[in-house]
Design a protein around this motif. Structure first.
Motif, mmCIF file in Angstrom:
data_model
loop_
_atom_site.group_PDB
_atom_site.id
_atom_site.type_symbol
_atom_site.label_atom_id
_atom_site.label_comp_id
_atom_site.label_asym_id
_atom_site.label_seq_id
_atom_site.Cartn_x
_atom_site.Cartn_y
_atom_site.Cartn_z
ATOM 1 N N ARG A 26 0.831 -1.207 0.000
ATOM 2 C CA ARG A 26 0.000 0.000 0.000
ATOM 3 C C ARG A 26 0.863 1.254 0.000
ATOM 4 O O ARG A 26 0.583 2.224 -0.716
ATOM 5 C CB ARG A 26 -0.941 0.004 1.211
ATOM 6 C CG ARG A 26 -1.944 1.162 1.227
ATOM 7 C CD ARG A 26 -2.628 1.284 2.581
ATOM 8 N NE ARG A 26 -1.738 1.798 3.597
ATOM 9 C CZ ARG A 26 -1.474 3.096 3.776
ATOM 10 N NH1 ARG A 26 -2.009 4.005 2.989
ATOM 11 N NH2 ARG A 26 -0.661 3.483 4.738
ATOM 12 N N GLN A 27 1.933 1.233 0.780
ATOM 13 C CA GLN A 27 2.828 2.389 0.811
ATOM 14 C C GLN A 27 3.399 2.666 -0.573
ATOM 15 O O GLN A 27 3.539 3.820 -0.977
ATOM 16 C CB GLN A 27 3.966 2.162 1.818
ATOM 17 C CG GLN A 27 3.526 2.169 3.260
ATOM 18 C CD GLN A 27 4.619 1.726 4.223
ATOM 19 O OE1 GLN A 27 5.694 1.294 3.823
ATOM 20 N NE2 GLN A 27 4.334 1.823 5.508
ATOM 21 N N LYS A 31 0.446 5.281 -1.834
ATOM 22 C CA LYS A 31 1.102 6.507 -1.390
ATOM 23 C C LYS A 31 2.258 6.928 -2.292
ATOM 24 O O LYS A 31 2.748 8.036 -2.174
ATOM 25 C CB LYS A 31 1.568 6.347 0.055
ATOM 26 C CG LYS A 31 0.399 6.115 1.014
ATOM 27 C CD LYS A 31 0.792 6.319 2.429
ATOM 28 C CE LYS A 31 0.289 7.691 2.811
ATOM 29 N NZ LYS A 31 0.393 8.029 4.199
ATOM 30 N N GLY A 32 2.702 6.031 -3.153
ATOM 31 C CA GLY A 32 3.790 6.374 -4.069
ATOM 32 C C GLY A 32 5.168 6.304 -3.446
ATOM 33 O O GLY A 32 6.130 6.845 -3.984
ATOM 34 N N TYR A 33 5.295 5.618 -2.312
ATOM 35 C CA TYR A 33 6.584 5.504 -1.637
ATOM 36 C C TYR A 33 7.349 4.321 -2.215
ATOM 37 O O TYR A 33 7.641 3.339 -1.535
ATOM 38 C CB TYR A 33 6.403 5.347 -0.132
ATOM 39 C CG TYR A 33 5.761 6.538 0.548
ATOM 40 C CD1 TYR A 33 5.774 7.806 -0.036
ATOM 41 C CD2 TYR A 33 5.156 6.416 1.786
ATOM 42 C CE1 TYR A 33 5.198 8.890 0.596
ATOM 43 C CE2 TYR A 33 4.580 7.496 2.430
ATOM 44 C CZ TYR A 33 4.605 8.728 1.824
ATOM 45 O OH TYR A 33 4.033 9.805 2.448
ATOM 46 N N ASP A 38 12.032 6.154 -1.580
ATOM 47 C CA ASP A 38 12.751 5.694 -0.391
ATOM 48 C C ASP A 38 14.249 5.986 -0.477
ATOM 49 O O ASP A 38 14.875 6.331 0.532
ATOM 50 C CB ASP A 38 12.532 4.193 -0.180
ATOM 51 C CG ASP A 38 11.091 3.868 0.193
ATOM 52 O OD1 ASP A 38 10.317 4.790 0.513
ATOM 53 O OD2 ASP A 38 10.746 2.673 0.148
ATOM 54 N N ASP A 39 14.822 5.866 -1.674
ATOM 55 C CA ASP A 39 16.256 6.107 -1.825
ATOM 56 C C ASP A 39 16.634 7.569 -1.589
ATOM 57 O O ASP A 39 17.795 7.872 -1.325
ATOM 58 C CB ASP A 39 16.735 5.649 -3.208
ATOM 59 C CG ASP A 39 16.761 4.133 -3.326
ATOM 60 O OD1 ASP A 39 16.608 3.435 -2.301
ATOM 61 O OD2 ASP A 39 16.939 3.640 -4.451
ATOM 62 N N GLU A 40 15.667 8.478 -1.660
ATOM 63 C CA GLU A 40 15.939 9.882 -1.348
ATOM 64 C C GLU A 40 16.116 10.111 0.153
ATOM 65 O O GLU A 40 16.663 11.121 0.561
ATOM 66 C CB GLU A 40 14.793 10.765 -1.858
ATOM 67 C CG GLU A 40 14.675 10.791 -3.366
ATOM 68 C CD GLU A 40 13.456 11.561 -3.833
ATOM 69 O OE1 GLU A 40 12.733 12.159 -2.990
ATOM 70 O OE2 GLU A 40 13.204 11.558 -5.048
ATOM 71 N N HIS A 41 15.651 9.175 0.948
ATOM 72 C CA HIS A 41 15.709 9.300 2.410
ATOM 73 C C HIS A 41 16.882 8.484 2.937
ATOM 74 O O HIS A 41 16.711 7.406 3.511
ATOM 75 C CB HIS A 41 14.378 8.872 3.018
ATOM 76 C CG HIS A 41 13.243 9.711 2.570
ATOM 77 N ND1 HIS A 41 13.067 11.000 3.015
ATOM 78 C CD2 HIS A 41 12.261 9.480 1.682
ATOM 79 C CE1 HIS A 41 12.006 11.515 2.433
ATOM 80 N NE2 HIS A 41 11.500 10.613 1.610
#
Length: 134
Positions: A26-27, A31-33, A38-41
Motif C-alpha cells: 500500500r505504501q 502513497k507512491g513511496y 525511499d532512496d531519497e531518504h
C-alpha cells in the motif's frame, strides 16, 4: 500460562507477516513511496519513522535535539514530521485492551514494521550497488 496454543500463535504470526506485506504494498502503490522515493531518504528517516510508530507514545512523548547551536524539545510526532516526510499518522490508545484500542495499536505497529522493511530494502539496494561498483 498463555491463553493461546501453538496453532493460534502460528496463525497470528502468518497473519502479521501478511498484514505487513500488504501495508508495504500500500505504501508503494497508493502513497507512491516506491524505491525512488525511499532512496531519497538516506539519512535514517525511514528508520526514525519506523521507530516512532513502533514505540508507544507514553514511552517517549518528547524528543530533544540540537538545532541552531541550541537544544530544542518537540513532541516526537512533530519531530518526525519535520525531519522525515510527514504528515505523521499515529494511533495510540490507553492500553485498556478493548478491541478498538488493540486494533489501532496493531495498525500502528504494522505501519512501523512496513517502514522498517522499506529501510531494509533501501540498505540492501545500496549494498548491491556498492558491490557492483567495486
Amino acid at each position: 500460562m498463555s491463553m493461546f496454543n501453538n496453532e493460534c500463535a502460528d496463525r497470528a504470526a502468518q497473519t502479521a507477516l501478511q498484514l505487513v506485506t500488504l501495508e508495504r504494498a500500500r505504501q508503494v502503490t497508493v502513497k507512491g513511496y516506491d524505491f525512488h522515493h525511499d532512496d531519497e531518504h538516506d539519512r535514517g528517516q525511514l528508520a526514525i519513522a519506523a521507530a516512532a510508530y513502533l514505540l508507544p507514545l507514553w514511552l517517549n512523548p518528547d524528543v530533544a535535539f540540537v538545532e541552531n547551536n541550541g537544544l530544542s524539545v518537540l513532541p516526537v510526532i512533530d519531530f518526525i514530521e519535520q525531519h522525515t516526510f510527514g504528515p505523521f499518522e499515529r494511533h495510540d490508545g490507553d492500553y485498556s485492551e478493548t478491541n478498538v484500542q488493540v486494533d489501532l495499536r496493531v495498525e500502528t505497529l504494522i505501519t512501523g514494521v512496513a517502514l522498517g522493511l522499506a529501510e531494509i530494502e533501501r540498505l540492501l539496494r545500496l549494498k548491491s550497488a556498492m558491490e557492483a561498483n567495486s
